[in-house]
Enzyme design. Structure first.
Site, mmCIF file in Angstrom:
data_model
loop_
_atom_site.group_PDB
_atom_site.id
_atom_site.type_symbol
_atom_site.label_atom_id
_atom_site.label_comp_id
_atom_site.label_asym_id
_atom_site.label_seq_id
_atom_site.Cartn_x
_atom_site.Cartn_y
_atom_site.Cartn_z
ATOM 1 N N LYS A 161 0.842 4.152 6.757
ATOM 2 C CA LYS A 161 0.031 5.287 6.056
ATOM 3 C C LYS A 161 0.754 6.624 5.995
ATOM 4 O O LYS A 161 1.627 6.979 6.793
ATOM 5 C CB LYS A 161 -1.295 5.311 6.367
ATOM 6 C CG LYS A 161 -2.132 3.952 6.117
ATOM 7 C CD LYS A 161 -2.146 3.324 4.916
ATOM 8 C CE LYS A 161 -2.739 2.133 4.865
ATOM 9 N NZ LYS A 161 -2.717 1.088 3.751
ATOM 10 N N SER B 176 0.717 -1.183 -0.106
ATOM 11 C CA SER B 176 0.121 -0.047 0.004
ATOM 12 C C SER B 176 0.787 1.271 0.083
ATOM 13 O O SER B 176 0.197 2.281 -0.405
ATOM 14 C CB SER B 176 -1.010 0.004 1.190
ATOM 15 O OG SER B 176 -0.293 0.260 2.437
#
Length: 188
Positions: A109, A40
């Site tokens: 993230k 990701s």
């Protein structure tokens, strides 16, 4: 002779216990090594890379800056306690040896929005407070995600996204992340 052996064993055990206690304090409150699991954050971070996470901001619930890469607890509706902070480093150590032991709720993230920001997703871009973000760190190609209207980041929360926008589960799907769910900031 037997007393000398027992004393030697005791001294070794005592030293090991003290060293483990110091290591746990460092990893709970200051620094923690961790490992990337997934794609990701490509191209910035890759699966299997090792990171060092600074925990000081987590302890004091400091709001991270735009663009900071952070470690989050993705269970945004879960009430975190001090016990979670104490147990997670143990899982992290075990995951170094066997990746199957890694917890699935701890994600890496990037911070895109902070309290009060108005975020929109259209035309293949992220818009913050009416301006398109310049994001040279994201994976090439336009973002497939779009949404009608805006998301207003609540007080005490941040909005986080993966750099590989078309292959990231992040705040677009789980919602804004409370500050107590920001477990640390990646510093290396």
């Amino acid at each position: 002779m037997l007393n000398a052996i027992i004393r030697e064993i005791y001294e070794w055990l005592y030293s090991i216990v003290i060293a483990l206690a110091i290591a746990m304090v460092i990893h709970i409150f200051f620094l923690q090594p961790t490992r990337v699991s997934g794609e990701s954050m490509v191209p910035t971070l890759h699966n299997g890379e090792y990171l060092v996470v600074e925990k000081w901001d987590h302890i004091f619930r400091n709001e991270p800056n735009y663009g900071d890469i952070v470690i989050i607890d993705s269970r945004v509706l879960y009430d975190r306690t001090w016990l979670d902070d104490a147990v997670e480093p143990l899982h992290n150590y075990l995951a170094f040896f066997d990746s199957k032991l890694q917890t699935k709720n701890v994600w890496v993230k990037r911070v895109i929005g902070k309290s009060g920001d108005r975020l929109a997703f259209h035309d293949g871009k992220v818009w913050r407070n009416g301006e398109a973000l310049d994001e040279p760190y994201i994976n090439k190609g336009e973002m497939d995600y779009s949404r009608q209207g805006e998301v207003i980041v609540p007080e005490g929360c941040v909005f986080c996204m993966g750099d590989n926008r078309n292959h990231s589960t992040d705040s677009r799907f789980i919602g804004p992340v409370p500050l107590d769910h920001i477990l640390g900031k990646v510093i290396w």
